[in-house]
Design a protein around this motif. Structure first.
Motif: not given
Length: 202
Positions: A78-91, A97-98, A115-120
């Protein structure tokens, strides 16, 4: 007298020849030993990329079915933490998370905790990797020998407090489905974006 002199000269010549052969043989032995050591070091160095490639391959085989996010959800992710991004390190992207796997404290390359996904842009999700996560206190209590490793890859340590609201933990990202120019096992991916994420970030 002359005969004794010649005999002595012959004797010294034989000693010199013997010494010369000794040093040549010794030098050859040292060179051979150095070659063996260099070969062994080369094999060890070559073994690391081999293990790394094997881990990426294993993660791909173990998560391919999760290209369809509904399959991951049916298996307890299940999705946790929203979409994790960094200020200057990408995401890092979207972490599914299981909780049961995280709670077990067991590390199994074929069963990633996340398992990790990228929104399209079309509202979909693209599988880009997996993440292994164990809580530090749980791991340290059972493994006093040190931090966790998986097929030669050392986990990264996150202190508490952290942006995820978790106790201190160890984590290892494996970017199995989207090549990372900084390496397959670093935390951040410079080419991952959360720009298309429509949900709420914490």
């Amino acid at each position: 007298m002359k005969g004794r002199f010649l005999a002595k000269q012959f004797h010294y010549s034989m000693i010199a020849l013997g010494l010369m052969n000794f040093y040549v043989t010794r030098a050859q032995a040292q060179e051979s030993h150095a070659h063996v050591l260099n070969s062994q070091q080369h094999e060890l160095a070559a073994g690391q990329p081999s293990k790394a490639n094997a881990l990426v391959k294993l993660v791909r085989e173990s998560t391919e079915r999760f290209k369809d996010v509904s399959v991951a959800e049916r298996e307890g992710y299940a999705l946790q933490f929203g979409c994790v991004s960094g200020p200057d390190s990408g995401a890092m992207g979207l972490h599914y998370v299981n909780g049961a796997l995280v709670g077990s404290g067991v590390i199994d390359a074929t069963r990633p905790h996340i398992v990790i996904y990228e929104p399209t842009g079309n509202g979909g999700l693209k599988l880009i990797g997996a993440d292994y996560l164990v809580l530090a206190d749980m791991w340290n209590a059972q493994h006093p020998e040190g931090p966790p490793q998986l097929m030669g890859q050392l986990f990264h340590f996150f202190e508490s407090p952290n942006r995820f609201g978790l106790p201190a933990f160890y984590t290892l990202h494996v970017w199995a489905w989207k090549d990372n120019p900084n390496g397959a096992f670093v935390n951040w991916h410079p080419d991952v974006s959360c720009a298309s994420f429509a949900g709420q970030n914490p």
